[in-house]
Write an enzyme that holds these catalytic residues in place. Structure first.
Site, PDB file in Angstrom:
ATOM      1  N   GLY A 158       0.783  -1.225   0.000  1.00  0.00           N
ATOM      2  CA  GLY A 158       0.000   0.000   0.000  1.00  0.00           C
ATOM      3  C   GLY A 158       0.817   1.279   0.000  1.00  0.00           C
ATOM      4  O   GLY A 158       0.251   2.378   0.094  1.00  0.00           O
ATOM      5  N   ARG A 361       4.850  -2.262  10.115  1.00  0.00           N
ATOM      6  CA  ARG A 361       4.522  -3.520  10.789  1.00  0.00           C
ATOM      7  C   ARG A 361       5.770  -4.079  11.463  1.00  0.00           C
ATOM      8  O   ARG A 361       6.758  -4.355  10.803  1.00  0.00           O
ATOM      9  CB  ARG A 361       3.989  -4.548   9.791  1.00  0.00           C
ATOM     10  CG  ARG A 361       2.540  -4.393   9.439  1.00  0.00           C
ATOM     11  CD  ARG A 361       1.988  -5.684   8.867  1.00  0.00           C
ATOM     12  NE  ARG A 361       2.763  -6.213   7.770  1.00  0.00           N
ATOM     13  CZ  ARG A 361       2.538  -5.943   6.487  1.00  0.00           C
ATOM     14  NH1 ARG A 361       1.560  -5.154   6.139  1.00  0.00           N
ATOM     15  NH2 ARG A 361       3.288  -6.482   5.550  1.00  0.00           N
TER      16      ARG A 361
END
Length: 391
Positions: A158, A361
């Site tokens: 993304g 992440r």
């Protein structure tokens, strides 16, 4: 004797993130030798591989020279930011690229996979257009209609993606896409914003025999194009699953490379709409580490190594929730592990990235339960207990 020969196989992993780390772990369980490569030192997969090195994988000559020197049995790309020219030339010279160089090239560029799906295979996708000059953007955007999504032609997770509400937002979205584009391609893709009911991943395995087999659908939620949580199984109409399998089969029969594919779909009403495809283990598929009898990482290995794949079964409904950093830290630490691990049937995977950034992440929580909603709830609660910080 055959097992002894098999155990000497050497895998070269291009990209050493969290997905690559799990692939290395599965490879070592089979006695394989693994070399992990990335653009920076101490990447997650490097920490468990036999050997590692950091190079510029987008440089054709550097990448080609390193692969020829290491002479692996399999070259396994885990990211998009690499020289496809090097891979194509090496494949012509006899090196085994997983699943094959053509598939890597098509799927690393959004224009190529969209052209294959929409133009060549006549598969339903969102309306889209490619833009290579900012001066052409406003006109093409008006043709698509607002709101729309603007993405780099080549990126991952993304990065560089924007939801554009009006033409006044186009300039900032264009700049963000350019800043986050990978490789040498500087164009963007604009696509219709579909107000879908839900989206899901269909993990699909292509065997050397040409057979395609499928895992149960995985539900997931994204934010800014990056996955936040996933769960398996996903309750959905069987007719939609059948249609998704038909679409996936048409694509995989064309790409024709053995391995695991993460195929993403939107569902709106009674319609299945193809979104994206990755020819490797998928972020949302980390749930299979606890939900299935064979995880997506082991499935990928078995497929390209041409090992048997028995029935894929659900062990127990399971869910994931990512652990995000709120800012940049060098050598980050993790608080709250004790509290997170108090939840039953819950695991925490810390990826071991040497540097955190806002929104990056850094780990994932895996949770299982007899009810998928309870698994999701526990994963969310456990992840909320963990904070990324510095010494």
């Amino acid at each position: 004797m055959k097992n002894a020969i098999f155990s000497k196989k050497r895998i070269l992993l291009l990209g050493s993130g969290e997905l690559g780390k799990e692939l290395v772990i599965e490879s070592k369980r089979l006695g394989l030798e693994v070399i992990a490569i990335d653009r920076y030192e101490k990447a997650p997969a490097m920490q468990v591989a036999d050997h590692s090195c950091a190079i510029d994988m987008s440089n054709k000559n550097i990448l080609k020279d390193v692969i020829k020197k290491l002479n692996p049995d399999f070259v396994v790309p885990e990211i998009e930011a690499l020289s496809i020219e090097a891979l194509k030339e090496l494949e012509d010279e006899g090196f085994k690229i997983v699943p094959n160089a053509r598939t890597v090239e098509i799927t690393m560029n959004r224009d190529k996979i969209r052209d294959l799906a929409s133009r060549d295979l006549k598969i339903k996708t969102a309306k889209f257009n490619y833009i290579f000059k900012f001066d052409d953007l406003e006109k093409k955007a008006i043709e698509i209609g607002f709101p729309l999504l603007l993405k780099p032609l080549m990126s991952s997770s993304g990065k560089g993606q924007s939801l554009v509400e009006t033409k006044n937002d186009l300039h900032d979205a264009w700049n963000q896409a350019q800043a986050n584009s990978r490789g040498k391609v500087k164009g963007v893709i604009i696509e219709e914003f579909i107000n879908f009911d839900f989206e899901f991943t269909l993990l699909s395995v292509r065997k050397h025999s040409g057979e395609n087999i499928f895992c149960l659908p995985i539900g997931h939620l994204q934010s800014n194009g990056d996955y936040q949580c996933s769960w398996q199984p996903l309750e959905m109409n069987e007719s939609l699953i059948i249609e998704a399998k038909k679409i996936t089969t048409r694509i995989l029969n064309n790409l024709n490379g053995a391995g695991l594919y993460g195929v993403e779909f939107f569902v709106k009403g009674n319609e299945v709409i193809f979104s994206e495809l990755s020819p490797r283990p998928h972020d949302t598929g980390m749930v299979t580490l606890v939900s299935q009898n064979i995880s997506e990482f082991e499935l990928h290995l078995r497929a390209f190594l041409n090992l048997p794949i028995p029935n894929i079964n659900l062990i127990e409904p399971s869910a994931t929730r990512v652990i995000l950093s709120d800012k940049e830290y060098k050598n980050p630490i993790y608080e709250g592990l004790n509290e997170a691990l108090e939840f039953e049937k819950t695991k925490v995977l810390i990826f071991g990235k040497p540097v955190s950034r806002k929104g990056r992440r850094m780990g994932v929580v895996l949770s299982s339960n007899k009810d998928v909603n309870l698994a999701r709830e526990n994963a969310d609660k456990a992840a909320s207990k963990i904070k990324v910080s510095s010494n």
